[in-house]
Design a protein around this motif. Sequence first.
Motif, PDB file in Angstrom:
ATOM      1  N   PHE A   1       1.067  -1.492   0.026  1.00 34.20           N
ATOM      2  CA  PHE A   1      -0.017  -0.333  -0.182  1.00 34.20           C
ATOM      3  C   PHE A   1       0.586   1.861   0.146  1.00 34.20           C
ATOM      4  O   PHE A   1       2.298   1.228   0.968  1.00 34.20           O
ATOM      5  N   CYS A   2       1.163   2.523  -0.654  1.00 36.49           N
ATOM      6  CA  CYS A   2       1.092   3.167  -0.766  1.00 36.49           C
ATOM      7  C   CYS A   2      -0.130   4.557  -0.070  1.00 36.49           C
ATOM      8  O   CYS A   2      -0.859   4.449  -1.455  1.00 36.49           O
ATOM      9  N   ARG A   3       0.121   5.287   0.545  1.00 34.88           N
ATOM     10  CA  ARG A   3      -0.715   6.862   0.595  1.00 34.88           C
ATOM     11  C   ARG A   3      -1.195   7.515  -1.097  1.00 34.88           C
ATOM     12  O   ARG A   3      -2.277   7.711  -1.335  1.00 34.88           O
TER      13      ARG A   3
ATOM     14  N   LEU B   1       0.453   7.199  -5.360  1.00 39.89           N
ATOM     15  CA  LEU B   1       1.178   6.259  -5.902  1.00 39.89           C
ATOM     16  C   LEU B   1       2.320   7.018  -7.156  1.00 39.89           C
ATOM     17  O   LEU B   1       1.483   8.268  -7.505  1.00 39.89           O
ATOM     18  N   CYS B   2       3.421   7.205  -6.800  1.00 43.74           N
ATOM     19  CA  CYS B   2       4.195   8.370  -7.530  1.00 43.74           C
ATOM     20  C   CYS B   2       4.071   7.094  -8.874  1.00 43.74           C
ATOM     21  O   CYS B   2       4.046   5.715  -9.165  1.00 43.74           O
ATOM     22  N   TRP B   3       4.316   7.755 -10.027  1.00 42.30           N
ATOM     23  CA  TRP B   3       3.855   7.561 -11.081  1.00 42.30           C
ATOM     24  C   TRP B   3       5.703   6.732 -11.303  1.00 42.30           C
ATOM     25  O   TRP B   3       4.701   6.124 -13.053  1.00 42.30           O
ATOM     26  N   PHE B   4       6.492   7.176 -11.307  1.00 43.85           N
ATOM     27  CA  PHE B   4       7.248   6.431 -12.019  1.00 43.85           C
ATOM     28  C   PHE B   4       7.516   4.925 -11.380  1.00 43.85           C
ATOM     29  O   PHE B   4       7.658   4.411 -12.374  1.00 43.85           O
ATOM     30  N   CYS B   5       6.619   4.635 -10.626  1.00 45.02           N
ATOM     31  CA  CYS B   5       7.009   2.821  -9.878  1.00 45.02           C
ATOM     32  C   CYS B   5       6.518   1.638 -10.467  1.00 45.02           C
ATOM     33  O   CYS B   5       4.992   2.084 -10.526  1.00 45.02           O
ATOM     34  N   ALA B   6       7.573   0.757 -10.074  1.00 42.59           N
ATOM     35  CA  ALA B   6       7.130  -0.219 -10.821  1.00 42.59           C
ATOM     36  C   ALA B   6       6.841  -1.590  -9.424  1.00 42.59           C
ATOM     37  O   ALA B   6       7.063  -2.048 -10.293  1.00 42.59           O
TER      38      ALA B   6
ATOM     39  N   GLY C   1       5.791  -0.945  -1.672  1.00 44.30           N
ATOM     40  CA  GLY C   1       5.220  -0.374  -0.819  1.00 44.30           C
ATOM     41  C   GLY C   1       5.469   0.606  -0.468  1.00 44.30           C
ATOM     42  O   GLY C   1       6.996   0.559  -0.057  1.00 44.30           O
ATOM     43  N   THR C   2       4.980   0.727   0.359  1.00 44.43           N
ATOM     44  CA  THR C   2       5.443   1.522   2.384  1.00 44.43           C
ATOM     45  C   THR C   2       5.482   1.368   3.734  1.00 44.43           C
ATOM     46  O   THR C   2       4.047   1.212   4.352  1.00 44.43           O
ATOM     47  N   PRO C   3       6.084   0.222   3.854  1.00 46.66           N
ATOM     48  CA  PRO C   3       5.270  -0.322   5.551  1.00 46.66           C
ATOM     49  C   PRO C   3       5.647   0.630   6.599  1.00 46.66           C
ATOM     50  O   PRO C   3       4.571   0.875   6.992  1.00 46.66           O
TER      51      PRO C   3
ATOM     52  N   GLY D   1       6.101  12.844 -10.905  1.00 42.41           N
ATOM     53  CA  GLY D   1       4.896  12.341 -10.055  1.00 42.41           C
ATOM     54  C   GLY D   1       5.584  12.484  -8.913  1.00 42.41           C
ATOM     55  O   GLY D   1       5.291  10.642  -7.391  1.00 42.41           O
ATOM     56  N   ARG D   2       6.795  12.017  -7.961  1.00 39.33           N
ATOM     57  CA  ARG D   2       6.878  11.874  -6.793  1.00 39.33           C
ATOM     58  C   ARG D   2       7.770  13.935  -5.992  1.00 39.33           C
ATOM     59  O   ARG D   2       8.640  13.581  -6.457  1.00 39.33           O
ATOM     60  N   LEU D   3       6.929  14.284  -5.322  1.00 41.42           N
ATOM     61  CA  LEU D   3       7.804  15.431  -4.741  1.00 41.42           C
ATOM     62  C   LEU D   3       8.026  15.215  -3.194  1.00 41.42           C
ATOM     63  O   LEU D   3       7.946  15.045  -2.649  1.00 41.42           O
TER      64      LEU D   3
HETATM   65  S1  SF4 Z   1       8.455   4.476  -4.734  1.00 40.37           S
HETATM   66 FE1  SF4 Z   1       7.208   3.840  -2.757  1.00 40.37          FE
HETATM   67  S2  SF4 Z   1       5.639   5.506  -2.450  1.00 40.37           S
HETATM   68 FE2  SF4 Z   1       6.095   5.866  -4.291  1.00 40.37          FE
HETATM   69  S3  SF4 Z   1       4.048   4.118  -5.149  1.00 40.37           S
HETATM   70 FE3  SF4 Z   1       6.360   3.743  -5.214  1.00 40.37          FE
HETATM   71  S4  SF4 Z   1       6.507   1.716  -2.965  1.00 40.37           S
HETATM   72 FE4  SF4 Z   1       4.559   3.860  -3.357  1.00 40.37          FE
END
Ligand code: SF4
Length: 451
Positions: A59-61, A63-68, A112-114, A182-184
Amino acid sequence: MDQLSQLRRFGLFDAKVPRYTSYPPATRFSNDVTGDTYANWIRAIPQGRRVSVYIHVPFCRRLCWFCACRTQGMRTDKPVRAYLATLKQEIDSIARLLPPGVVVSRIHWGGGTPTLLGPDMMTDLARTLHSAFPVADDAEFSVEIDPNEIDAARMDALAAAGMNRASIGVQDFNPEIQQIIGRLQTYEVTRDAVEGLRARGITSLNADILFGLPKQSPARISDTVQMLLTLAPDRVALYGYAHVPWMAKRQAMIPTETLPKPEERLALFDTARRLFMWDGYADIGIDHFARPDDALARAQSTGHLRRNFQGYTDDSCDVLLGLGASSISRFPQGYAQNASGTADYQRAVRGGDLATGRGHVFKDQDRLRARMIEALMCDFRVDTAELLRDFTVTAATLDALYTQAVNAFPGMVRTDANGLEILPEGKPLTRMIARLFDAYDMHAAGHSSAI
Ligand code: SF4
Ligand SMILES: C[S@@+](CC[C@H](N)C(=O)[O-])C[C@H]1O[C@@H](n2cnc3c(N)ncnc32)[C@H](O)[C@@H]1O
């Protein structure tokens, strides 16, 4: 011919190859491995063996656009609390199968984001783990930290639970790049997280940064590295940005024309690499750096570096128990992966089953090839005497494999009585050279660019 032309001639800038965090890669897993297989492998762990545990929080609060990565957005804590309850149930099921005397010596929470778990949830999860499994006094407990998603209360909870290593997501400090991906995340937010963790006694800090991001230039990546160096991380992972919008749909938000060309990616990597080396870091495998006194650098210099699903590690356990949706477990017999979808995973565990969805049973030459590929990825060489000692294989078979590599990459690898070695100028080709020892077919669409 200059090095760039040679690398081009060998196809580095066009190839798509696995990252070889496992062999075979997870894209080759099948339905051969069921919950029964997984249970039998757990029961077969020798008494007294040290094992590692990975827990995935998908889970993430935001979602960053680059994230795979395997993760999903959430707006409230409700699905996270439900997931935590399932995880605790899974921990209990696995603990019941573990033979007596098995000890957990490494714990990693990833995502995700523990860190989006509230402090109470973190404490609850850590307590459940410690009461279900015997955890070694000297256990290493690491957590992936999103600096945007951590505060004093959560750092206190993690420190109290025994966290002694942290991995921080940075990516790039440039505001324009952050906007596009998409990640500030300001430098100050990252610095506060680092300082907060160090103040709580976390002595080993890893930072992730990326090369190959949209609108990244050598000057911009130099700035990011210089800013990162002011925080003095003990380890750095310098990953190549994998642009795979057909798999990670949110990457469609990133305009393709802003991405650097493959040749430019190599220049970005080299720029960052040189800065880390000048600052005294040791280069580890294909994409990590570590302070010379860090355990990862020591593992490399003593021949104990390993590669697993989290990248490079000094973890020598041959059993990794992966808990949570999509997590992969590794055993001497093969791999077992939990159902990828959070709903499927939860349904299985709540129904009293193991959540195994697929995996791979080692057969034929799998273990030999896995060792060769891991050795190339870690040490850029394979050692004939070691392979002859540990596997049923002849020197002639190994020679034939080496010759294949020398013919495919002349001037980039060399072979002698000791084995096969990738020469310094051939290091950017390492994943492609490793691919030669991979006996499985590959669908290029499932993999990222070789550089
Ligand atoms: S980089 Fe981290 S915070 Fe961003 S979408 Fe991926 S897992 Fe979530
Ligand atoms: C699973 S994420 C978890 C980190 C944490 N949620 C955070 O955002 O800080 C771990 C790392 O994977 C890397 N990663 C994610 N997507 C990637 C991509 N498309 N290409 C390369 N690396 C990627 C990033 O460097 C990220 O820090």
